[in-house]
Scaffold this motif. Structure first.
Motif, PDB file in Angstrom:
ATOM      1  N   GLU A 141      49.307 -49.449  35.812  1.00 33.81           N
ATOM      2  CA  GLU A 141      50.901 -49.815  35.458  1.00 33.81           C
ATOM      3  C   GLU A 141      51.244 -50.911  36.897  1.00 33.81           C
ATOM      4  O   GLU A 141      51.827 -51.911  36.758  1.00 33.81           O
TER       5      GLU A 141
ATOM      6  N   ASN B   2      46.254 -39.818  40.529  1.00 34.99           N
ATOM      7  CA  ASN B   2      47.575 -39.178  39.995  1.00 34.99           C
ATOM      8  C   ASN B   2      47.796 -38.037  41.039  1.00 34.99           C
ATOM      9  O   ASN B   2      46.982 -37.606  41.644  1.00 34.99           O
TER      10      ASN B   2
ATOM     11  N   PRO C 147      56.462 -34.862  41.750  1.00 34.10           N
ATOM     12  CA  PRO C 147      57.566 -35.114  41.345  1.00 34.10           C
ATOM     13  C   PRO C 147      57.942 -34.968  39.681  1.00 34.10           C
ATOM     14  O   PRO C 147      56.780 -34.640  39.187  1.00 34.10           O
ATOM     15  N   ASP C 148      59.039 -34.899  39.256  1.00 28.79           N
ATOM     16  CA  ASP C 148      59.282 -34.592  37.927  1.00 28.79           C
ATOM     17  C   ASP C 148      58.600 -35.998  36.897  1.00 28.79           C
ATOM     18  O   ASP C 148      58.060 -35.536  35.822  1.00 28.79           O
ATOM     19  N   GLU C 149      58.811 -37.060  37.367  1.00 30.74           N
ATOM     20  CA  GLU C 149      58.208 -38.336  36.622  1.00 30.74           C
ATOM     21  C   GLU C 149      56.767 -38.958  37.588  1.00 30.74           C
ATOM     22  O   GLU C 149      57.052 -38.925  38.834  1.00 30.74           O
ATOM     23  N   GLU C 150      55.845 -38.753  37.149  1.00 30.70           N
ATOM     24  CA  GLU C 150      54.488 -39.549  37.966  1.00 30.70           C
ATOM     25  C   GLU C 150      54.922 -40.738  37.920  1.00 30.70           C
ATOM     26  O   GLU C 150      55.665 -41.574  37.492  1.00 30.70           O
ATOM     27  N   PRO C 151      54.925 -41.252  39.367  1.00 28.55           N
ATOM     28  CA  PRO C 151      54.823 -42.627  39.829  1.00 28.55           C
ATOM     29  C   PRO C 151      53.943 -43.437  38.798  1.00 28.55           C
ATOM     30  O   PRO C 151      52.997 -43.172  38.363  1.00 28.55           O
ATOM     31  N   PRO C 152      54.234 -45.062  39.064  1.00 24.08           N
ATOM     32  CA  PRO C 152      53.369 -45.765  38.169  1.00 24.08           C
ATOM     33  C   PRO C 152      52.116 -45.593  38.551  1.00 24.08           C
ATOM     34  O   PRO C 152      51.576 -45.438  39.795  1.00 24.08           O
ATOM     35  N   SER C 153      51.129 -45.685  37.752  1.00 21.34           N
ATOM     36  CA  SER C 153      49.585 -45.633  37.783  1.00 21.34           C
ATOM     37  C   SER C 153      49.185 -46.624  38.403  1.00 21.34           C
ATOM     38  O   SER C 153      49.739 -47.966  38.325  1.00 21.34           O
TER      39      SER C 153
END
Length: 170
Positions: free
Chosen positions: A164, A106, A155-161
């Motif tokens: 995922e 992450n 980033p404001d949103e974590e990219p796909p793990s």
């Protein structure tokens, strides 16, 4: 500095951290601290070669430390730290490490490792893999850029793990 004189902190004991830990143990690292808050899951086994079905449910840092001991690396030279590496835990977890290595999954952790390395003046290596691609960045405080130099802020949103988006296994 030879590995036998170096204390490493490995953040992440999964698909990147496991093979890196094997390599550091084979290089006779003076000390290896393994930092990972996760437990081994059955879905990890296809790409995390350091674990077996007997490890499912066990803390990853402890299972990897036990595997290194079974492989001949002295148990007294490895520390299992079953905690998350974050900005607030970084000073305690990184204390005593000569080199920090990140193999986490992450971005918040990658930023925390880079920030800790810069604040402590210690070199670090940050690696990441998702789907079919990977990247690695070496940071030498005072001589090179850092993670924030490249990406500024998470980033404001974590990219796909990894769970995922998937990762191509060996």
């Amino acid at each position: 500095m030879p590995a036998s004189d170096t204390r490493f902190l490995m953040v992440g004991a999964g698909g990147l951290g496991g093979p890196i830990a094997y390599a550091l143990a084979a290089a006779d690292a003076r000390e290896l601290a393994l930092c990972d808050p996760d437990v081994v899951e059955l879905s990890n086994l296809q790409r995390q070669v350091q674990f077996t079905t007997a490890d499912v449910g066990a803390p990853k840092a402890e299972a990897l430390a036990a595997e290194l001991a079974r492989s001949g690396y002295p148990r007294h030279r490895v520390r299992a730290l079953g905690r998350a590496f974050r900005a607030d835990s970084a000073p305690e977890l990184a204390r005593g490490a000569d080199i920090l290595i990140d193999g986490s999954d992450n971005l918040a952790t990658k930023f925390a490792v880079s920030d800790a390395a810069v604040s402590l003046g210690r070199p670090c290596v940050i690696a990441g893999v998702v789907r079919y691609t990977g990247q690695v960045l070496s940071i030498w405080p005072g001589d090179s850029g850092c993670y924030r130099c490249l990406f500024e802020e998470p980033p404001d949103e974590e990219p796909p793990s990894c769970a995922e988006a998937g990762i191509l296994g060996a």
